[in-house]
Design a protein around this motif. Structure first.
Motif, PDB file in Angstrom:
ATOM      1  N   GLY A  26      52.918  24.752  21.107  1.00 41.48           N
ATOM      2  CA  GLY A  26      53.639  24.948  22.478  1.00 41.48           C
ATOM      3  C   GLY A  26      55.088  24.540  22.712  1.00 41.48           C
ATOM      4  O   GLY A  26      55.684  24.774  23.497  1.00 41.48           O
ATOM      5  N   ALA A  27      55.518  23.566  21.637  1.00 43.14           N
ATOM      6  CA  ALA A  27      56.796  22.838  21.736  1.00 43.14           C
ATOM      7  C   ALA A  27      57.843  23.664  21.264  1.00 43.14           C
ATOM      8  O   ALA A  27      59.295  23.457  21.318  1.00 43.14           O
ATOM      9  N   HIS A  28      57.731  24.926  20.690  1.00 46.25           N
ATOM     10  CA  HIS A  28      58.773  25.765  19.768  1.00 46.25           C
ATOM     11  C   HIS A  28      59.982  26.006  20.846  1.00 46.25           C
ATOM     12  O   HIS A  28      60.893  26.072  20.218  1.00 46.25           O
ATOM     13  N   ALA A  29      59.620  26.411  22.149  1.00 44.41           N
ATOM     14  CA  ALA A  29      60.956  26.935  22.778  1.00 44.41           C
ATOM     15  C   ALA A  29      61.927  25.792  23.125  1.00 44.41           C
ATOM     16  O   ALA A  29      62.983  26.031  23.317  1.00 44.41           O
ATOM     17  N   THR A  30      61.390  24.568  22.936  1.00 48.83           N
ATOM     18  CA  THR A  30      62.356  23.643  22.846  1.00 48.83           C
ATOM     19  C   THR A  30      62.890  22.980  21.599  1.00 48.83           C
ATOM     20  O   THR A  30      64.153  22.941  21.438  1.00 48.83           O
TER      21      THR A  30
ATOM     22  N   GLN B 238      66.654  23.467  19.378  1.00 53.15           N
ATOM     23  CA  GLN B 238      67.470  22.312  18.968  1.00 53.15           C
ATOM     24  C   GLN B 238      67.688  22.290  17.293  1.00 53.15           C
ATOM     25  O   GLN B 238      68.517  21.803  17.169  1.00 53.15           O
ATOM     26  N   LEU B 239      66.819  22.730  16.862  1.00 54.63           N
ATOM     27  CA  LEU B 239      66.905  22.605  15.274  1.00 54.63           C
ATOM     28  C   LEU B 239      68.084  23.431  14.901  1.00 54.63           C
ATOM     29  O   LEU B 239      68.759  23.103  13.820  1.00 54.63           O
ATOM     30  N   VAL B 240      67.884  24.527  15.321  1.00 58.47           N
ATOM     31  CA  VAL B 240      69.235  25.766  15.082  1.00 58.47           C
ATOM     32  C   VAL B 240      70.573  25.151  15.457  1.00 58.47           C
ATOM     33  O   VAL B 240      71.694  25.219  14.748  1.00 58.47           O
ATOM     34  N   GLU B 241      70.510  24.431  16.659  1.00 62.23           N
ATOM     35  CA  GLU B 241      71.649  23.807  17.025  1.00 62.23           C
ATOM     36  C   GLU B 241      72.135  22.704  15.907  1.00 62.23           C
ATOM     37  O   GLU B 241      73.577  22.730  15.780  1.00 62.23           O
TER      38      GLU B 241
ATOM     39  N   ILE C 229      52.837  31.714  19.434  1.00 61.38           N
ATOM     40  CA  ILE C 229      54.018  31.790  20.037  1.00 61.38           C
ATOM     41  C   ILE C 229      53.949  33.026  21.162  1.00 61.38           C
ATOM     42  O   ILE C 229      53.868  34.163  20.697  1.00 61.38           O
ATOM     43  N   PRO C 230      53.830  32.725  22.527  1.00 61.60           N
ATOM     44  CA  PRO C 230      53.847  33.649  23.530  1.00 61.60           C
ATOM     45  C   PRO C 230      54.792  34.770  23.540  1.00 61.60           C
ATOM     46  O   PRO C 230      56.011  34.452  23.178  1.00 61.60           O
ATOM     47  N   GLU C 231      54.522  35.823  23.651  1.00 63.63           N
ATOM     48  CA  GLU C 231      55.374  37.018  23.765  1.00 63.63           C
ATOM     49  C   GLU C 231      56.811  36.798  24.525  1.00 63.63           C
ATOM     50  O   GLU C 231      57.917  37.233  24.020  1.00 63.63           O
ATOM     51  N   GLU C 232      56.569  36.221  25.456  1.00 69.05           N
ATOM     52  CA  GLU C 232      57.638  36.099  26.541  1.00 69.05           C
ATOM     53  C   GLU C 232      58.749  34.915  25.828  1.00 69.05           C
ATOM     54  O   GLU C 232      59.862  34.850  26.326  1.00 69.05           O
ATOM     55  N   ASP C 233      58.229  34.129  24.988  1.00 64.53           N
ATOM     56  CA  ASP C 233      59.248  33.161  24.186  1.00 64.53           C
ATOM     57  C   ASP C 233      60.072  33.710  23.170  1.00 64.53           C
ATOM     58  O   ASP C 233      61.058  32.835  22.800  1.00 64.53           O
ATOM     59  N   ILE C 234      59.592  34.835  22.882  1.00 68.67           N
ATOM     60  CA  ILE C 234      60.224  35.382  21.553  1.00 68.67           C
ATOM     61  C   ILE C 234      61.839  35.635  21.654  1.00 68.67           C
ATOM     62  O   ILE C 234      62.746  35.350  20.820  1.00 68.67           O
ATOM     63  N   PRO C 235      62.043  36.372  23.112  1.00 64.79           N
ATOM     64  CA  PRO C 235      63.523  36.437  23.004  1.00 64.79           C
ATOM     65  C   PRO C 235      64.204  35.309  23.206  1.00 64.79           C
ATOM     66  O   PRO C 235      65.519  35.399  22.613  1.00 64.79           O
ATOM     67  N   THR C 236      63.798  34.255  23.608  1.00 66.39           N
ATOM     68  CA  THR C 236      64.617  32.879  23.714  1.00 66.39           C
ATOM     69  C   THR C 236      64.740  32.445  22.397  1.00 66.39           C
ATOM     70  O   THR C 236      65.763  32.042  22.019  1.00 66.39           O
ATOM     71  N   LEU C 237      63.688  32.597  21.317  1.00 67.25           N
ATOM     72  CA  LEU C 237      63.869  32.211  20.146  1.00 67.25           C
ATOM     73  C   LEU C 237      64.918  33.170  19.183  1.00 67.25           C
ATOM     74  O   LEU C 237      65.771  32.459  18.537  1.00 67.25           O
ATOM     75  N   LYS C 238      64.936  34.091  19.585  1.00 71.80           N
ATOM     76  CA  LYS C 238      65.654  35.215  19.048  1.00 71.80           C
ATOM     77  C   LYS C 238      67.104  34.987  19.150  1.00 71.80           C
ATOM     78  O   LYS C 238      68.017  34.941  18.538  1.00 71.80           O
ATOM     79  N   ALA C 239      67.542  34.718  20.481  1.00 66.43           N
ATOM     80  CA  ALA C 239      68.622  34.459  21.130  1.00 66.43           C
ATOM     81  C   ALA C 239      69.173  33.101  20.549  1.00 66.43           C
ATOM     82  O   ALA C 239      70.212  32.806  20.170  1.00 66.43           O
ATOM     83  N   ALA C 240      68.357  32.294  20.052  1.00 67.47           N
ATOM     84  CA  ALA C 240      68.667  30.994  19.512  1.00 67.47           C
ATOM     85  C   ALA C 240      68.827  31.103  18.050  1.00 67.47           C
ATOM     86  O   ALA C 240      69.597  30.288  17.493  1.00 67.47           O
ATOM     87  N   GLY C 241      68.727  32.225  17.561  1.00 68.53           N
ATOM     88  CA  GLY C 241      68.914  32.398  16.084  1.00 68.53           C
ATOM     89  C   GLY C 241      67.923  32.541  15.105  1.00 68.53           C
ATOM     90  O   GLY C 241      68.048  32.866  13.891  1.00 68.53           O
ATOM     91  N   VAL C 242      66.721  32.762  15.667  1.00 73.58           N
ATOM     92  CA  VAL C 242      65.513  32.966  14.813  1.00 73.58           C
ATOM     93  C   VAL C 242      65.619  34.458  14.553  1.00 73.58           C
ATOM     94  O   VAL C 242      65.530  35.189  15.371  1.00 73.58           O
TER      95      VAL C 242
END
Lengths: 132, 382
Positions: free
Chosen positions: A66-70, A74-77, A95-108
């Motif tokens: 559950g800590a992926h969104a944080t 951070q790792l990508v930064e 990884i919940p559906e709703e977190d996927i856009p956050t991760l993709k926006a971060a560069g995943v």
């Protein structure tokens, strides 16, 4: 000769569930990749440094706690701050559906959930590696 | 990144440039030769230590602790760890970082995992060039961990100045079985997991084997006075430290070695022995045996001390220069072999001879030796 692709399979934070990571690591190995596995309980700084020293083409982060969104952003930064811009970053695990856009926006580049097809992960990786 | 930029960043101490340089060298890209060429003048300074031993002996954990100890002594450390490549897929799982978490957080340490890529000597083909890059980058100590070694993976001794063979208790007769192979290449020995039953016995078996080999002509001492480039006999006189060791040199009883884990000082009593004259070439190195429990950091200090003593021994007896000569000869031989093979295969291939002769050998209309004679006659003029 075809260039050997190197992938770092990483577990971030307080997350000991590494069976999925090991299955994925094994799949990469069987597909001819060189897989660096760093073990569990890694800080983003450690994973970034490992990715740099090992000069990997792919960074595959597994998260089931559950800590992926944080931690993943951070790792990508950290990597970006070090000037690393040719690394394919993938995420997997629970990884919940709703977190996927956050991760993709971060560069995943892509997120693979439970039940993801190993062949699909390999195919996506091969087709999206950034370095020539 | 182009090669000019990379070299500039490499020389400025940029770790990403080092990592990328290693990749190029490992993959044998067109830039690799230029990289080695440009960095070669800066090499020849680092102490290269090989760590080898059977799978599960605790090599990675020991490397972690040994590196930490060198850091305490103020040395920067480069680590190369080799793991096997799958003979089926060509892939590999490189897991040595898992056991090296303690030192890897230290910016004075750089670690790179290599896959063996089909090479069977315990290291990969590119390992030597990777070590060369780490050397040029400025690391004081470079530790090379081999793949889990059995009996014949002895190539590390051609790369390292100091080869450390790591064994564990309970191998029983296996120690006897491997004495003709890997036990011959150790400059220092570690008996790891020494908190287990049978550690003293393992130490004793190694000590006995070493003493037997030491008595014979050549044997364990693979650097006799007249070997190598001749730097030994004409080289520098033994310095104070070597002489001190000579004074203290004595018997290497099992009891003495068995105490090393608890009292590191007792182990320093034996590092070199003297045979006959005072000629530095006649001083030989009797490999010390040290008990360690890497996971608890026990005995590591003593082991590193033995490694440093071996380095001092190499320098003071002129063997350091001999090793440089040996390395140069080996490298030239390797490169000539590789290039000649490539040239011949290209010529024979493009002329169609390779395919024609392969078919001829397969259907038994000629034999392989005659086929090779024909290729060499035609393409090499002999």
């Amino acid at each position: 000769m075809e260039r050997k692709l190197r992938v770092l399979v990483a577990k971030l934070g307080l997350d000991a569930h590494d069976r999925g990571a090991k299955v994925v690591a094994r799949a990469y190995r069987d597909a001819g990749f060189e897989v660096i596995y760093t073990g569990i309980y890694q800080r983003p700084e450690q994973v970034a440094e490992a990715a740099i020293q090992e000069d990997v083409d792919v960074l595959a982060v597994s998260s089931l706690a559950g800590a992926h969104a944080t931690l993943v952003p951070q790792l990508v930064e950290i990597l970006k701050a070090q000037g690393v811009d040719d690394l394919l970053v993938l995420a997997g695990g629970v990884i919940p559906e709703e977190d996927i856009p956050t991760l993709k926006a971060a560069g995943v580049a892509e997120v693979f959930g439970p039940g993801a097809d190993l062949d699909e992960i390999i195919r996506f990786t091969r087709e999206n590696v950034k370095r020539v | 990144m182009d090669i000019t930029t990379l070299l500039e960043r490499f020389k400025n101490g940029d770790r990403r440039a080092l990592a990328r340089a290693i990749t190029w060298v490992e993959n044998g890209t067109p830039e690799a030769a230029e990289l080695v060429r440009a960095t070669f003048p800066d090499t020849g300074r680092a102490h290269v230590i090989g760590i080898t031993g059977p799978p599960g002996a605790g090599k990675s954990t020991l490397v972690d602790r040994v590196a930490a100890r060198f850091r305490k002594l103020g040395k920067s450390v480069g680590i190369v760890a080799v793991d096997p490549t799958s003979p089926f897929s060509g892939g590999a799982i490189l897991g040595d970082r898992i056991r090296m978490q303690r030192t890897l957080a230290d910016p004075g340490v750089f670690m790179r995992s290599l896959a063996s890529r089909g090479h069977l000597g315990g290291i990969s083909i590119a390992t030597g060039d990777v070590v060369s890059l780490l050397d040029a980058f400025g690391f004081d100590v470079i530790i090379v961990e081999t793949v889990g070694a059995g009996q014949s993976e002895v190539e590390i001794m051609g790369l390292a100045h100091t080869t450390c063979v790591v064994l564990i208790p309970g191998m029983g007769d296996d120690v006897q079985a491997i004495k003709a192979g890997i036990l011959e290449i150790g400059d220092v020995f570690g008996v790891n997991k020494a908190d287990r039953d049978g550690a003293d016995r393992t130490v004793m078996e190694i000590e006995m084997m070493l003493d037997l080999g030491h008595m014979g002509e050549g044997g364990i001492n693979r650097w006799p006075a007249d070997a190598g480039a001749g730097a030994g006999a004409g080289g520098p006189q033994p310095g104070a430290a070597a002489m001190q060791r000579l004074d203290r040199a004595g018997h290497h009883s099992a009891e003495e070695a068995a105490g090393t884990a608890d009292s590191p000082r007792s182990a320093s009593a034996h590092a070199a022995e003297r045979h006959g004259t005072a000629n530095p070439g006649d001083i030989s190195w009797r490999p010390p045996v040290t008990k360690t429990v890497a996971k608890d950091d026990q005995g590591v200090e003593a082991l590193v001390e033995r490694m440093n003593e071996h380095l001092q021994f190499l320098r003071e007896t002129g063997r350091w220069e001999q090793l440089k000569h040996r390395d140069a000869a080996a490298k030239l031989r390797e490169l000539i072999t590789a290039r000649v093979v490539r040239i011949m295969m290209e010529r024979a291939g493009s002329a169609g001879d390779l395919e024609r002769l392969t078919n001829a050998v397969a259907d038994r209309s000629t034999d392989p030796y005659s086929a090779v004679d024909e290729v060499l006659r035609k393409h090499l003029g002999r």
